[in-house]
Each structure stands twice: as C-alpha cells, then as structure tokens.
Scaffold this motif. Structure first.
Motif, PDB file in Angstrom:
ATOM      1  N   ILE A  47       0.780  -1.370  -0.186  1.00 52.74           N
ATOM      2  CA  ILE A  47      -0.102  -0.012   0.227  1.00 52.74           C
ATOM      3  C   ILE A  47       0.746   1.207   0.110  1.00 52.74           C
ATOM      4  CG2 ILE A  47      -1.422   1.364   1.522  1.00 52.74           C
ATOM      5  CD1 ILE A  47      -3.014  -1.493   2.079  1.00 52.74           C
ATOM      6  N   TYR A  48       1.836   1.271   0.873  1.00 51.65           N
ATOM      7  CA  TYR A  48       2.789   2.448   0.752  1.00 51.65           C
ATOM      8  C   TYR A  48       3.300   2.842  -0.444  1.00 51.65           C
ATOM      9  CZ  TYR A  48       7.411   0.421   0.981  1.00 51.65           C
ATOM     10  OH  TYR A  48       8.416  -0.495   0.511  1.00 51.65           O
ATOM     11  N   GLN A  49       3.645   1.805  -1.319  1.00 52.09           N
ATOM     12  CA  GLN A  49       4.429   1.961  -2.539  1.00 52.09           C
ATOM     13  C   GLN A  49       3.163   2.462  -3.582  1.00 52.09           C
ATOM     14  OE1 GLN A  49       6.108  -1.637  -3.987  1.00 52.09           O
ATOM     15  NE2 GLN A  49       8.064  -1.138  -2.930  1.00 52.09           N
ATOM     16  N   GLN A  50       1.797   2.213  -3.439  1.00 50.62           N
ATOM     17  CA  GLN A  50       0.864   2.700  -4.256  1.00 50.62           C
ATOM     18  C   GLN A  50       0.265   4.020  -3.978  1.00 50.62           C
ATOM     19  OE1 GLN A  50      -2.730  -0.039  -4.895  1.00 50.62           O
ATOM     20  NE2 GLN A  50      -1.299  -1.411  -3.629  1.00 50.62           N
ATOM     21  N   LEU A  51       0.747   4.391  -2.907  1.00 48.80           N
ATOM     22  CA  LEU A  51       0.414   5.957  -2.280  1.00 48.80           C
ATOM     23  C   LEU A  51       1.815   6.745  -2.683  1.00 48.80           C
ATOM     24  CD1 LEU A  51      -0.850   5.137   1.256  1.00 48.80           C
ATOM     25  CD2 LEU A  51      -2.213   6.213  -0.614  1.00 48.80           C
ATOM     26  N   ILE A  52       2.873   6.312  -2.715  1.00 52.99           N
ATOM     27  CA  ILE A  52       4.081   6.954  -3.155  1.00 52.99           C
ATOM     28  C   ILE A  52       3.638   7.354  -4.553  1.00 52.99           C
ATOM     29  CG2 ILE A  52       6.494   6.810  -3.868  1.00 52.99           C
ATOM     30  CD1 ILE A  52       6.893   5.475  -1.136  1.00 52.99           C
ATOM     31  N   GLU A  53       3.129   6.250  -5.381  1.00 58.03           N
ATOM     32  CA  GLU A  53       3.179   6.362  -6.753  1.00 58.03           C
ATOM     33  C   GLU A  53       1.746   7.556  -7.116  1.00 58.03           C
ATOM     34  OE1 GLU A  53       2.429   2.358  -8.341  1.00 58.03           O
ATOM     35  OE2 GLU A  53       4.526   2.002  -8.016  1.00 58.03           O
ATOM     36  N   TYR A  91      -4.144  12.794   5.528  1.00 63.28           N
ATOM     37  CA  TYR A  91      -4.297  12.114   4.297  1.00 63.28           C
ATOM     38  C   TYR A  91      -4.477  10.483   4.699  1.00 63.28           C
ATOM     39  CZ  TYR A  91      -2.297  11.901  -0.478  1.00 63.28           C
ATOM     40  OH  TYR A  91      -2.509  11.685  -2.036  1.00 63.28           O
ATOM     41  N   ALA A  92      -4.003  10.043   5.820  1.00 65.23           N
ATOM     42  CA  ALA A  92      -4.423   8.805   6.283  1.00 65.23           C
ATOM     43  C   ALA A  92      -5.843   8.577   6.272  1.00 65.23           C
ATOM     44  CB  ALA A  92      -3.937   8.421   7.670  1.00 65.23           C
ATOM     45  N   VAL A  93      -6.628   9.482   6.726  1.00 64.87           N
ATOM     46  CA  VAL A  93      -8.106   9.314   6.709  1.00 64.87           C
ATOM     47  C   VAL A  93      -8.895   9.296   5.469  1.00 64.87           C
ATOM     48  CG1 VAL A  93     -10.080  10.599   7.720  1.00 64.87           C
ATOM     49  CG2 VAL A  93      -8.430  10.232   9.242  1.00 64.87           C
ATOM     50  N   GLU A  94      -8.210  10.299   4.854  1.00 60.40           N
ATOM     51  CA  GLU A  94      -8.696  10.747   3.398  1.00 60.40           C
ATOM     52  C   GLU A  94      -8.460   9.318   2.562  1.00 60.40           C
ATOM     53  OE1 GLU A  94      -7.361  13.041  -0.883  1.00 60.40           O
ATOM     54  OE2 GLU A  94      -7.045  13.909   0.961  1.00 60.40           O
ATOM     55  N   ALA A 136      -2.213   5.634  10.045  1.00 60.89           N
ATOM     56  CA  ALA A 136      -1.295   6.676   9.950  1.00 60.89           C
ATOM     57  C   ALA A 136       0.164   6.488   9.806  1.00 60.89           C
ATOM     58  CB  ALA A 136      -1.444   7.684  11.265  1.00 60.89           C
ATOM     59  N   ASN A 137       0.525   5.392  10.724  1.00 58.67           N
ATOM     60  CA  ASN A 137       1.933   4.668  10.434  1.00 58.67           C
ATOM     61  C   ASN A 137       2.164   4.565   9.000  1.00 58.67           C
ATOM     62  OD1 ASN A 137       2.387   4.998  13.187  1.00 58.67           O
ATOM     63  ND2 ASN A 137       1.551   2.949  13.536  1.00 58.67           N
ATOM     64  N   THR A 138       1.376   3.934   8.269  1.00 55.67           N
ATOM     65  CA  THR A 138       1.659   3.853   6.514  1.00 55.67           C
ATOM     66  C   THR A 138       1.781   4.971   5.889  1.00 55.67           C
ATOM     67  OG1 THR A 138       0.086   1.887   6.536  1.00 55.67           O
ATOM     68  CG2 THR A 138       0.593   2.902   4.442  1.00 55.67           C
ATOM     69  N   MET A 139       1.028   6.084   6.580  1.00 57.56           N
ATOM     70  CA  MET A 139       1.274   7.369   5.872  1.00 57.56           C
ATOM     71  C   MET A 139       2.394   8.061   6.223  1.00 57.56           C
ATOM     72  SD  MET A 139      -0.954   8.328   3.565  1.00 57.56           S
ATOM     73  CE  MET A 139       0.246   9.503   2.587  1.00 57.56           C
ATOM     74  N   GLN A 140       2.899   7.825   7.571  1.00 63.82           N
ATOM     75  CA  GLN A 140       3.807   8.409   7.957  1.00 63.82           C
ATOM     76  C   GLN A 140       5.318   7.614   7.004  1.00 63.82           C
ATOM     77  OE1 GLN A 140       4.621  10.936  10.260  1.00 63.82           O
ATOM     78  NE2 GLN A 140       6.684  10.564   9.358  1.00 63.82           N
TER      79      GLN A 140
END
Length: 122
Positions: A11-17, A40-43, A48-52
């Motif tokens: 998921i974190y890679q998909q969010l970076i992309e 952003y995590a809520v959105e 939140a750790n993933t978004m961090q």
C-alpha cells in the motif's frame, strides 16, 4: 473516502506512486503543502503509520521536504520534479517493452500501432 488498493503491491508504494503522479501531472505544484499525515491517512483509508512511511520515503527521494512545525511540502526544485518525470516515463516504457516482447510483438508493430493512436504525432 478510501482507495481500492491492488493486492499484489504494498500500500505504501501505491501511495507513493499516487502522490508522485499528482506531482508529475501538476495536480500538486512545487512548494505546495501536503495534507498532514493524519488527514491524508483518513482521506485514503490507511493507518497513520503507513502514511508516515510514505512521507518519509518521499522526503528521502527529495520529492518533498518537511518544514519543522509547518508540515510537508512538494519540493520547489523543478529540476528534481523533471528528473522524477523522466524516471517514471522510463520505467513505464521499460515495463511496456518487456510486456509486449514477452507476448511476441515486434518493436516495429508496436511503434506502428502507437503512431496510429497518437493523434497526429506521427
């Protein structure tokens, strides 16, 4: 809101992309402030750790910068953004070529079809 994430990629890679795509497209402008990690995590519907982790990776890539007490911002270095755009384009081209070659298509076939679809770029 949330996003439908692909099951075969972290998921974190998909969010970076997603964020780098927004920067490349110009949806996020140089110097623009990003939402807080929590916002952003809520959105997008993640922890939140993933978004961090996403924000940390973007900063390590020098795509964003954190200003103490103010938040995270898209880099103002347009050369860095241009380099990111070039890297992403090259990754897409390489992936495309590998996929079509694996199916037995020739470069000439693909160039011909791409030019037909290019809308006057031939």
């Amino acid at each position: 809101m949330g996003i439908d994430f692909l099951p075969d990629k972290p998921i974190y890679q998909q969010l970076i992309e997603r964020i780098t795509g927004d920067i490349i497209r110009g949806t996020l402008q140089p110097g623009e402030k990003l939402p807080s990690v929590r916002e952003y995590a809520v959105e997008v519907g993640v922890n939140a750790n993933t978004m961090q982790r996403v924000y940390k990776e973007l900063e390590q890539m020098e795509i964003t910068e954190t200003k103490r007490g103010q938040g995270s911002f898209v880099t103002e270095d347009v050369k860095k953004i241009a380099a990111l755009r070039g890297e992403v384009k090259n990754q897409l081209v390489t992936s495309f070529i590998q996929s079509v070659e694996a199916l037995g298509f020739t470069t000439d076939e693909m160039v011909h079809d791409l030019q037909k679809r290019g809308g006057g770029n031939d």
